[in-house]
Design a protein around this motif. Structure first.
Motif, PDB file in Angstrom:
ATOM      1  N   HIS A 161      -0.176  29.277  17.354  1.00  0.00           N
ATOM      2  CA  HIS A 161      -0.206  27.622  17.383  1.00  0.00           C
ATOM      3  C   HIS A 161      -2.110  27.607  16.378  1.00  0.00           C
ATOM      4  O   HIS A 161      -2.374  27.910  16.522  1.00  0.00           O
ATOM      5  CB  HIS A 161      -0.171  27.005  18.642  1.00  0.00           C
ATOM      6  CG  HIS A 161      -0.678  25.636  18.923  1.00  0.00           C
ATOM      7  ND1 HIS A 161      -1.407  24.674  18.744  1.00  0.00           N
ATOM      8  CD2 HIS A 161      -0.115  24.653  19.496  1.00  0.00           C
ATOM      9  CE1 HIS A 161      -1.363  23.623  18.596  1.00  0.00           C
ATOM     10  NE2 HIS A 161      -0.463  23.139  18.814  1.00  0.00           N
ATOM     11  N   ALA A 162      -1.276  26.202  16.202  1.00  0.00           N
ATOM     12  CA  ALA A 162      -2.600  25.950  14.747  1.00  0.00           C
ATOM     13  C   ALA A 162      -4.469  26.067  16.001  1.00  0.00           C
ATOM     14  O   ALA A 162      -5.339  26.335  14.731  1.00  0.00           O
ATOM     15  CB  ALA A 162      -1.963  24.484  14.333  1.00  0.00           C
ATOM     16  N   LEU A 163      -4.177  25.272  16.706  1.00  0.00           N
ATOM     17  CA  LEU A 163      -5.410  24.623  17.274  1.00  0.00           C
ATOM     18  C   LEU A 163      -5.947  26.907  17.842  1.00  0.00           C
ATOM     19  O   LEU A 163      -7.278  26.506  18.191  1.00  0.00           O
ATOM     20  CB  LEU A 163      -5.955  24.448  18.558  1.00  0.00           C
ATOM     21  CG  LEU A 163      -4.332  22.800  18.477  1.00  0.00           C
ATOM     22  CD1 LEU A 163      -5.148  22.075  19.250  1.00  0.00           C
ATOM     23  CD2 LEU A 163      -6.119  22.055  17.234  1.00  0.00           C
ATOM     24  N   SER A 164      -5.225  27.580  18.099  1.00  0.00           N
ATOM     25  CA  SER A 164      -5.742  28.899  18.825  1.00  0.00           C
ATOM     26  C   SER A 164      -5.906  29.847  17.345  1.00  0.00           C
ATOM     27  O   SER A 164      -6.075  31.188  17.405  1.00  0.00           O
ATOM     28  CB  SER A 164      -5.788  29.325  19.593  1.00  0.00           C
ATOM     29  OG  SER A 164      -3.667  29.413  19.148  1.00  0.00           O
ATOM     30  N   ARG A 165      -5.976  29.313  15.888  1.00  0.00           N
ATOM     31  CA  ARG A 165      -5.394  30.029  14.748  1.00  0.00           C
ATOM     32  C   ARG A 165      -7.251  30.845  14.622  1.00  0.00           C
ATOM     33  O   ARG A 165      -7.917  29.606  14.187  1.00  0.00           O
ATOM     34  CB  ARG A 165      -4.597  29.296  13.529  1.00  0.00           C
ATOM     35  CG  ARG A 165      -3.397  30.336  12.694  1.00  0.00           C
ATOM     36  CD  ARG A 165      -2.916  29.813  11.902  1.00  0.00           C
ATOM     37  NE  ARG A 165      -2.069  28.371  12.012  1.00  0.00           N
ATOM     38  CZ  ARG A 165      -1.131  27.406  12.022  1.00  0.00           C
ATOM     39  NH1 ARG A 165      -1.911  26.625  11.023  1.00  0.00           N
ATOM     40  NH2 ARG A 165      -0.411  27.138  12.611  1.00  0.00           N
ATOM     41  N   ARG A 166      -6.805  32.062  13.937  1.00  0.00           N
ATOM     42  CA  ARG A 166      -7.852  32.400  13.422  1.00  0.00           C
ATOM     43  C   ARG A 166      -8.010  33.328  12.349  1.00  0.00           C
ATOM     44  O   ARG A 166      -7.476  33.764  12.657  1.00  0.00           O
ATOM     45  CB  ARG A 166      -9.018  33.246  14.123  1.00  0.00           C
ATOM     46  CG  ARG A 166      -8.902  32.837  15.634  1.00  0.00           C
ATOM     47  CD  ARG A 166      -9.902  33.982  16.734  1.00  0.00           C
ATOM     48  NE  ARG A 166     -10.510  32.829  17.302  1.00  0.00           N
ATOM     49  CZ  ARG A 166     -11.127  32.141  17.998  1.00  0.00           C
ATOM     50  NH1 ARG A 166     -12.047  31.988  16.660  1.00  0.00           N
ATOM     51  NH2 ARG A 166     -11.665  31.255  18.467  1.00  0.00           N
ATOM     52  N   LYS A 167      -8.353  32.617  11.487  1.00  0.00           N
ATOM     53  CA  LYS A 167      -8.777  33.224   9.695  1.00  0.00           C
ATOM     54  C   LYS A 167      -9.958  33.643   9.466  1.00  0.00           C
ATOM     55  O   LYS A 167     -10.789  32.987   9.483  1.00  0.00           O
ATOM     56  CB  LYS A 167      -7.582  31.674   8.697  1.00  0.00           C
ATOM     57  CG  LYS A 167      -6.713  31.573   9.183  1.00  0.00           C
ATOM     58  CD  LYS A 167      -6.270  30.697   7.798  1.00  0.00           C
ATOM     59  CE  LYS A 167      -4.503  30.475   8.040  1.00  0.00           C
ATOM     60  NZ  LYS A 167      -3.533  30.339   6.608  1.00  0.00           N
ATOM     61  N   ARG A 227     -17.025  32.631   4.761  1.00  0.00           N
ATOM     62  CA  ARG A 227     -17.523  34.527   4.760  1.00  0.00           C
ATOM     63  C   ARG A 227     -16.488  34.999   5.802  1.00  0.00           C
ATOM     64  O   ARG A 227     -16.581  34.439   6.622  1.00  0.00           O
ATOM     65  CB  ARG A 227     -18.969  34.779   4.902  1.00  0.00           C
ATOM     66  CG  ARG A 227     -19.645  33.944   3.588  1.00  0.00           C
ATOM     67  CD  ARG A 227     -19.003  35.434   2.604  1.00  0.00           C
ATOM     68  NE  ARG A 227     -19.723  36.624   2.920  1.00  0.00           N
ATOM     69  CZ  ARG A 227     -20.553  37.303   2.046  1.00  0.00           C
ATOM     70  NH1 ARG A 227     -21.344  36.341   1.511  1.00  0.00           N
ATOM     71  NH2 ARG A 227     -20.953  38.909   2.146  1.00  0.00           N
ATOM     72  N   THR A 228     -16.036  36.439   5.761  1.00  0.00           N
ATOM     73  CA  THR A 228     -15.781  37.384   6.785  1.00  0.00           C
ATOM     74  C   THR A 228     -16.956  37.103   8.413  1.00  0.00           C
ATOM     75  O   THR A 228     -17.506  37.236   8.091  1.00  0.00           O
ATOM     76  CB  THR A 228     -15.485  38.695   7.050  1.00  0.00           C
ATOM     77  OG1 THR A 228     -16.758  39.352   6.370  1.00  0.00           O
ATOM     78  CG2 THR A 228     -14.223  38.204   5.498  1.00  0.00           C
TER      79      THR A 228
END
Ligand SMILES: Cc1cc2nc3c(=O)[nH]c(=O)nc-3n(C[C@H](O)[C@H](O)[C@H](O)COP(=O)(O)O)c2cc1C
Length: 231
Positions: free
Chosen positions: A16-22, A202-203
């Motif tokens: 889900h978009a709200l829990s996505r972590r990039k 940044r990472t």
């Protein structure tokens, strides 16, 4: 909150978009590489955003505060910038125009998510002079001139049909683009920056933030200084 946007109840979990972590890329923003002034730095980053396919890289979110202290924001397009500031065009009777007449302080936020960058300009908005507004108006296509003349931006209207009939009347009265003169109430604002922040993702959320501010020497405007902020 609806099921559609509640990650706990939707079952979509991490997709889900709200829990996505990039995790952001490997690019860095160093004091040693940063340009001496924010305009040169902005020029570099705008060119990067354009070259790397950011959609409408000149779209920026303009924040204003009205006479009651209520903030508001909306997207406008950057139409030019130089050492005097960042220029956009609008109806000066609009909600933003009314706010700027009371509080000329504005923020401009460039949300370049696709390349993990953000720029935030804060400064004082002044009206662009008539000659400059006229010169920009002359570059606008016929339809945009008619629309800007027909619309009293930010005011309610009973129906779309009413707006379209105003457009039809104007098209009849002024069939040639050259006849559609710039309304006196339509023009540019130039936001002269006091502070410009460049944010580089940044990472592991250890992002780079460099802020340019003008040093002030007894009221006189001095050189730009750069400071790093914690992410
Ligand atoms: C991509 C994009 C670009 C826009 N560019 C402008 C612009 O340059 N000038 C403008 O007046 N409104 C522009 N708008 C519309 C504004 O976001 C806003 O709806 C309008 O200016 C009225 O704002 P206000 O009622 O807060 O004054 C744009 C909207 C979008 C989504």
């Amino acid at each position: 909150m609806s099921d559609a946007i509640d990650p706990d109840r939707s079952g979509a979990g991490a997709r889900h978009a709200l829990s996505r972590r990039k995790d952001y890329g490997s690019e860095i923003l160093n004091e040693s590489d940063a340009a001496a002034d924010p305009f040169a730095q902005f020029d570099r980053w705008l060119a990067d955003a354009d070259a790397r396919g950011v959609y409408e890289p000149n779209a920026m979110v303009l924040g204003t505060v009205d006479g009651d202290g209520v903030p508001s924001s909306r997207t406008v397009l950057l139409r030019g910038f130089d050492e005097r500031g960042f220029v956009f065009y609008t109806d000066r009777r609009s909600r933003k125009g009314v706010a700027l007449a009371v509080h000329p302080t504005a923020t401009l936020l460039f949300p370049w998510y696709a390349i993990h960058r953000q720029v935030i300009v804060t400064g004082r908005a002044v009206e662009v002079d008539d000659a400059e507004s006229d010169a920009y108006w002359a570059t606008r296509p016929y339809g945009s001139r008619i629309a800007a003349t027909a619309s009293r931006q930010s005011q309610p209207i009973a129906s779309r049909a009413e707006l379209e009939s105003r457009v039809a009347e104007l098209e009849q009265a002024y069939p040639e683009a050259g006849e559609v003169r710039r309304p006196e109430t339509w023009g540019g604002y130039r936001v002269g920056p006091e502070r410009v922040e460049f944010w580089q993702g940044r990472t592991s959320r250890l992002h780079d933030r460099l802020v340019y501010t003008r040093s002030r020497d007894g009221g006189a405007v001095g050189a730009w200084g750069i400071q790093r902020l914690q992410p």
